[in-house]
Structure formats: C-alpha cells, structure tokens
Design a protein around this motif. Sequence first.
Motif, PDB file in Angstrom:
ATOM      1  N   TYR A 323       0.853  -1.191   0.000  1.00 26.54           N
ATOM      2  CA  TYR A 323       0.000   0.000   0.000  1.00 26.54           C
ATOM      3  C   TYR A 323       0.884   1.235   0.000  1.00 26.54           C
ATOM      4  CZ  TYR A 323      -3.358   3.567   1.364  1.00 26.54           C
ATOM      5  OH  TYR A 323      -4.132   4.695   1.386  1.00 26.54           O
ATOM      6  N   THR A 325       0.561   5.832  -0.541  1.00 27.76           N
ATOM      7  CA  THR A 325      -0.178   7.041  -0.867  1.00 27.76           C
ATOM      8  C   THR A 325       0.710   8.237  -0.540  1.00 27.76           C
ATOM      9  OG1 THR A 325      -2.287   8.221  -0.598  1.00 27.76           O
ATOM     10  CG2 THR A 325      -1.290   7.294   1.399  1.00 27.76           C
ATOM     11  N   LEU A 329      -2.191  13.166  -3.037  1.00 28.33           N
ATOM     12  CA  LEU A 329      -3.412  12.408  -3.308  1.00 28.33           C
ATOM     13  C   LEU A 329      -4.480  12.654  -2.258  1.00 28.33           C
ATOM     14  CD1 LEU A 329      -1.767   9.019  -4.388  1.00 28.33           C
ATOM     15  CD2 LEU A 329      -2.679  10.797  -5.869  1.00 28.33           C
ATOM     16  N   THR A 330      -4.059  12.932  -1.026  1.00 28.09           N
ATOM     17  CA  THR A 330      -5.033  13.225   0.042  1.00 28.09           C
ATOM     18  C   THR A 330      -5.340  14.720   0.152  1.00 28.09           C
ATOM     19  OG1 THR A 330      -3.283  13.391   1.719  1.00 28.09           O
ATOM     20  CG2 THR A 330      -4.279  11.215   1.354  1.00 28.09           C
ATOM     21  N   ASP A 368       2.957  14.718  -7.200  1.00 27.64           N
ATOM     22  CA  ASP A 368       2.471  13.387  -6.822  1.00 27.64           C
ATOM     23  C   ASP A 368       3.432  12.274  -7.221  1.00 27.64           C
ATOM     24  OD1 ASP A 368       2.117  13.675  -9.523  1.00 27.64           O
ATOM     25  OD2 ASP A 368       0.239  12.556  -9.594  1.00 27.64           O
TER      26      ASP A 368
END
Length: 426
Positions: A323, A325, A329-330, A368
Amino acid sequence: MGRICVEGLGKAYKQYHHRWARLAEWVLPFGGPRHQLKWVMKDVSFSLEPGEAVGIIGINGAGKSTLLKMITGTTQPTTGRVEITGRVAALLELGMGFHPEFTGRQNVFMAGQLLGMGVDEIAELMPEIEAFAEIGDYIDQPVRVYSSGMQMRLAFSVATAKRPDVLIVDEALSVGDAYFQHKSFDRIRNYSRAGTTLLIVSHDKHAIQSICNRAILLDGGRLVKEGMPEEVMDYYNARLAERENANLNLQQHVLEDGKVQTVSGTGEATVTSVALLNERGDPQEIYDVGVPVSLQVKVKARAAIPRLVLGYMIKDRLGQAVYGTNTDLTSQPINDVRGGEEITYRIDFPLNLGPGTYSIATALQGTDTHLVNNYEWRDLALVFTVANLSKQEFVGCAWIQPRIGIDRPAGLVTEVEREDAVPAGK
C-alpha cells in the motif's frame, strides 16, 4: 541441469558515412576500413547456476533484448562468449519461428522440432499444448489470422510444454491478457521450483521480485548493478528519478541485517526519523494483526521549498508494494516551507496486514511523483514485523475480516448450530 555463463559479451554494428562507403570497403578491402563501430553492448559478464532465477531490467534501449538474442544464438556477439548447458527453451520476439500461412498445429510441430523434440513426442504433447493455449478451433487456422495475444499463447505453450533445463523469456508475455499472464507465471514458478534455470526480461517489477532470486540492471549496454531483486529495483527506481533531476544524489548503504538501503534526492528536505507507534504512542518491533497504529515521520527542510508532499509505501519482504499514498493524493500538500523548518506527520491506520516482515519507504517531493522535484526517496526507512496473536488463522498479506452468511434448506443445520444444540455436559 541448465547453466548459463556470459563472459565479456559485446555487440557492435558497422556505421558507414554514406551508402557507397560499404561498396568501396568490399571492392577495395586493402584500402582500410571505411566504417565506425557503434557499440550497443560492451563487457557484460555474469553467470546463472542450475536452478537459479535471474531477472534483467532496464529502460528501453538498454540492451536487454540484444543480450538475450546473443545468449540464445540468434545474434552473434562481436566480443566475448556464451556457454549454456542443458535443453534450452526461449520465448523472445512474438511469433518468432511461426510461419503466417501455416496453421497453429503445423507451427507447433515446426517449433517443437526446433526445440529438439521429435514428431512423436510433439504429437503426444499436442493435447496439453492445445489445452494450455486455449485458442479453440483457431489451432487449425493460419497464424496470420491470430491476434498478438493468441500468438503469444501458442508460442508460450509450445516453449514450455516440456520442462526445459533453461527457460529464457523476453517481454513477449506483456501482450497477453491478465488471465493468461497469471497462468504463464504460475507455470514459470513451478518450473523454477522444479530446478529450471530461468532468465527473464520484464518491466513488471512485481514479477521479477516474486520469481527471481537475483536481478541485473542494464543501462546503455553495460551491466551497472547486480544483486537481490529489491536492492536492484530500488536502485533502478532512483536512477529513473536521477534522469529527471540533474542535481540528484544517489547513495546505497548496507544495514545491520545485510539489506541494502537506497537513498536518493536533492537533499533540500530529509526525513530525520520514522517510527511506528502503538495506541500508547510507543514504538514496537512486533505488532498484532489489525491493531491501530500511527506512522510518525519527522521531516526537516534544509532549503526553502515552494511545495512539499510526503509519500509513504508499505512493502512486503520481497519489496513488493502492499500500500502507498501521499499528501498530494489526500489533498494535504504544504506550501511555502521555510528553510530549517521541522514538520511532523502522523498517519493513523489499522494494521490490517498478514503475518510477516514489512518495510516502509518514504518520499519527499514537490508533486504526486518522485520523478519530479525529488527531495528525498528513502527505501527501508523502517522495518517491522506483524504476527497473528489474536485473529482466526488465515493466509495472505492482508487481514480482511469476513462476515459469512450461510443459507440452507429447511431441516438442515450447520455444524456450528449442531454443536450449539448439544446439552451441556454431554
């Protein structure tokens, strides 16, 4: 058993200044060479022991396919030598060796004989080849009407119908559908466990890391890195960012457990500490499946940064992403970070991972992706272990707690209901 030995391998092509120079060189051989050598590969050496699985990676044009062609003998090297022992099966360019006007069945017999099998042996294996390829009635149609995926299915089925001592696979599998790719890699894994020596070229890092026990990185026709798949993949990932960031620094360090940590970036920001904390806010080395945890990352900016994004990735023991992130992205980037400023990130989540050892990689960047404005990418920033101390037994790398409902016809009961109906003391 199969073995591959490559020593000082190099490949060069002749380049002429104009089209008449080639003719002049042929007609007047004593007038000296009228060409220059264009080296596409130089001084590549490595070896594969019986049963070893090695992956070759690199950007397009790095020399991967040229290397495999020289190993299999379809292209002759300019320098160096290749030694291979055992029966070899190679799947290089899509449809190589297939005649477009012949049917799939006819091509199977031709390709099988090129692999060293007899006609009777091919006929005996034909039902299995047809079943694995799953192209139906097309087996008796001309290959020219096949899609690229169908050609790949048939070519792979023939090449692997009989377990070879050495299996060499290029990017051909990438044109197949997801179902057949899974099916093909399962066969490759089974052959590797059975002792087949495997040499594979793929851009799929998950395939390399799950199948291979060693990886080789080619760049510009030279071998630049060789080692464990995770180590080489991390280095390759950093080199990709280096191409986009001229002032990027790349370093590798050997950790106490023997693993190699890759750190790359401009250094304008750095991670000063990483900790995985329990509910009490204390760090641990071993966590139970599913417990709530907090990932604490402390960052220091060494220069003024217009935009700062933190990313993190959890990897399994093979280095495959579980996983990941980031704060872009948040929708939580930080703008106008001052030089010398210290920032603490706290990321809360349930540790819904299966038992095993995991690592965390961190990334500090401006967007990103770490390929642009890569301030720091740090692999193996933290290593931790998950153990199943309180949950039902399960397999896999993720804990997904199920609620299972069961409907049965009236009058029938499940085993659990039957046990519940037994009177106490019986």
